[in-house]
Write a protein that holds these residues in place. Structure first.
Motif, PDB file in Angstrom:
ATOM      1  N   GLY A 102      26.314  15.880  16.285  1.00  0.00           N
ATOM      2  CA  GLY A 102      26.229  15.910  14.831  1.00  0.00           C
ATOM      3  C   GLY A 102      27.511  15.485  14.159  1.00  0.00           C
ATOM      4  O   GLY A 102      27.495  14.727  13.176  1.00  0.00           O
ATOM      5  N   VAL A 103      28.650  15.949  14.669  1.00  0.00           N
ATOM      6  CA  VAL A 103      29.935  15.574  14.087  1.00  0.00           C
ATOM      7  C   VAL A 103      30.159  14.070  14.205  1.00  0.00           C
ATOM      8  O   VAL A 103      30.655  13.420  13.282  1.00  0.00           O
ATOM      9  N   ASN A 104      29.784  13.507  15.333  1.00  0.00           N
ATOM     10  CA  ASN A 104      30.001  12.086  15.521  1.00  0.00           C
ATOM     11  C   ASN A 104      29.071  11.249  14.649  1.00  0.00           C
ATOM     12  O   ASN A 104      29.428  10.139  14.247  1.00  0.00           O
ATOM     13  N   LEU A 105      27.910  11.787  14.319  1.00  0.00           N
ATOM     14  CA  LEU A 105      27.081  11.133  13.313  1.00  0.00           C
ATOM     15  C   LEU A 105      27.760  11.201  11.945  1.00  0.00           C
ATOM     16  O   LEU A 105      27.764  10.224  11.185  1.00  0.00           O
ATOM     17  N   VAL A 106      28.390  12.337  11.642  1.00  0.00           N
ATOM     18  CA  VAL A 106      29.120  12.486  10.384  1.00  0.00           C
ATOM     19  C   VAL A 106      30.242  11.455  10.282  1.00  0.00           C
ATOM     20  O   VAL A 106      30.500  10.892   9.219  1.00  0.00           O
ATOM     21  N   PHE A 107      30.933  11.189  11.399  1.00  0.00           N
ATOM     22  CA  PHE A 107      31.977  10.163  11.382  1.00  0.00           C
ATOM     23  C   PHE A 107      31.419   8.831  10.881  1.00  0.00           C
ATOM     24  O   PHE A 107      32.049   8.128  10.085  1.00  0.00           O
ATOM     25  N   LYS A 108      30.225   8.477  11.354  1.00  0.00           N
ATOM     26  CA  LYS A 108      29.602   7.217  10.934  1.00  0.00           C
ATOM     27  C   LYS A 108      29.247   7.265   9.443  1.00  0.00           C
ATOM     28  O   LYS A 108      29.450   6.289   8.705  1.00  0.00           O
ATOM     29  N   LEU A 109      28.729   8.414   8.982  1.00  0.00           N
ATOM     30  CA  LEU A 109      28.406   8.557   7.563  1.00  0.00           C
ATOM     31  C   LEU A 109      29.659   8.454   6.696  1.00  0.00           C
ATOM     32  O   LEU A 109      29.622   7.895   5.589  1.00  0.00           O
ATOM     33  N   LEU A 110      30.780   8.983   7.197  1.00  0.00           N
ATOM     34  CA  LEU A 110      32.031   8.927   6.444  1.00  0.00           C
ATOM     35  C   LEU A 110      32.532   7.494   6.286  1.00  0.00           C
ATOM     36  O   LEU A 110      33.146   7.158   5.273  1.00  0.00           O
ATOM     37  N   GLU A 111      32.293   6.664   7.283  1.00  0.00           N
ATOM     38  CA  GLU A 111      32.669   5.255   7.151  1.00  0.00           C
ATOM     39  C   GLU A 111      31.978   4.634   5.943  1.00  0.00           C
ATOM     40  O   GLU A 111      32.597   3.933   5.129  1.00  0.00           O
ATOM     41  N   VAL A 112      30.676   4.889   5.833  1.00  0.00           N
ATOM     42  CA  VAL A 112      29.895   4.329   4.728  1.00  0.00           C
ATOM     43  C   VAL A 112      30.378   4.885   3.397  1.00  0.00           C
ATOM     44  O   VAL A 112      30.604   4.147   2.425  1.00  0.00           O
ATOM     45  N   ALA A 113      30.563   6.211   3.340  1.00  0.00           N
ATOM     46  CA  ALA A 113      30.996   6.846   2.100  1.00  0.00           C
ATOM     47  C   ALA A 113      32.373   6.354   1.672  1.00  0.00           C
ATOM     48  O   ALA A 113      32.621   6.086   0.492  1.00  0.00           O
ATOM     49  N   ALA A 114      33.279   6.238   2.623  1.00  0.00           N
ATOM     50  CA  ALA A 114      34.647   5.836   2.298  1.00  0.00           C
ATOM     51  C   ALA A 114      34.702   4.423   1.729  1.00  0.00           C
ATOM     52  O   ALA A 114      35.480   4.142   0.810  1.00  0.00           O
ATOM     53  N   ARG A 115      33.879   3.534   2.259  1.00  0.00           N
ATOM     54  CA  ARG A 115      33.866   2.169   1.729  1.00  0.00           C
ATOM     55  C   ARG A 115      33.236   2.120   0.338  1.00  0.00           C
ATOM     56  O   ARG A 115      33.686   1.395  -0.548  1.00  0.00           O
TER      57      ARG A 115
END
Length: 266
Positions: free
Chosen positions: A127-140
């Motif tokens: 789950g955390v590693n999925l969050v990392f991917k979501l954070l990439e999208v949010a940060a951009r």
């Protein structure tokens, strides 16, 4: 053929969960159970706490790592690096979940990965590693006009701060925006700090009780706030992810990987 697993820190909370996960698996077997010198668990059967015998006794002899295919290590940096050296010598792959690594420590891990397969991740949770991917999208998407703060809370016994997961979240966000975390991170605020610099990424750390791990990244804009959170209620998520990483390494001769590679999120 079963994957032969070594576990470091076998008498600790995480070590026991890893041992239980290996014991419950159908494709892995416990080959080595390590613990620190002087541990009262030395000489005990590694699965005695489960009410059954494995035939594997807990030992502080790190040379026994040569009997494993892969080591899973969630101990301390100094212990992990000692284990890593033995793994490299004997061609044993390693899954590293240890936090608090320095830049020099990370360089040692990178060098070892030229000879063995290494999965190094500051959080093994799927789950955390999925969050990392979501954070990439949010940060951009929220690169302009949003202040970024990272809040984490862990149990009172955790010895490093901020958590490795919080730091990795900061790295993911910074890198997605073309920056380096070391250049923008703010770890302490006290007294008259002045206005918040808009380019910074702030960290707040809480410690108490038996909290397994809570992490929230806040993107605070004018008129709205976006929060991406992960809350862990059991360390079982880390043992499940660690075995997944060990299986991933089963056909790897060398290379440095993380859970994004293991989960195919690249």
């Amino acid at each position: 053929m079963s994957l032969k697993i070594a576990i470091a820190g076998s008498s600790g909370r995480m070590g026991r969960m890893l041992i239980e996960a290996v014991a419950d698996s159908t494709d892995c077997q416990l080959a080595v159970a390590l613990d620190r010198a002087g541990s009262p668990a030395l000489g005990l059967d590694a699965t005695a706490f489960l009410g059954k015998e494995s035939g594997v006794l807990i030992t502080d002899d790190i040379s026994t790592l040569a009997n494993a295919d892969v080591l899973i290590d969630f101990t301390r940096p100094e212990g992990t690096l000692a284990h890593l050296a033995v793994c490299r010598k004997h061609g044993v792959n390693i899954v590293i979940g240890t936090t608090g690594m320095s830049e020099a420590d990370k360089a040692v891990i990178t060098a070892a990965a030229t000879d063995i397969g290494v999965v190094y991740a500051q959080n093994m949770s799927v789950g955390v590693n999925l969050v990392f991917k979501l954070l990439e999208v949010a940060a951009r998407s929220l690169a302009t006009g949003y202040d970024i703060e990272i809040l984490e809370m862990h149990h009172r016994m955790k010895v490093d701060a901020p958590s490795g997961t919080a730091l990795r979240m900061g790295e993911v966000v910074a890198e997605a925006q073309g920056r380096q975390l070391k250049d923008v991170a703010v770890y302490d605020r006290e007294g008259i700090t002045g206005e918040r610099a808009p380019s910074t990424i702030g960290f707040a750390t809480l410690r108490g009780g038996d909290v397994v791990g809570d992490h929230t990244v806040i993107f605070a804009g004018m008129g709205e706030r976006v929060e991406v959170s992960h809350k862990a209620s059991s360390r079982l998520i880390y043992s499940a992810g660690s075995l997944r990483a060990a299986r991933f390494l089963s056909d790897k001769k060398n290379g440095l990987f993380d859970m994004q590679d293991v989960l195919g999120l690249r």
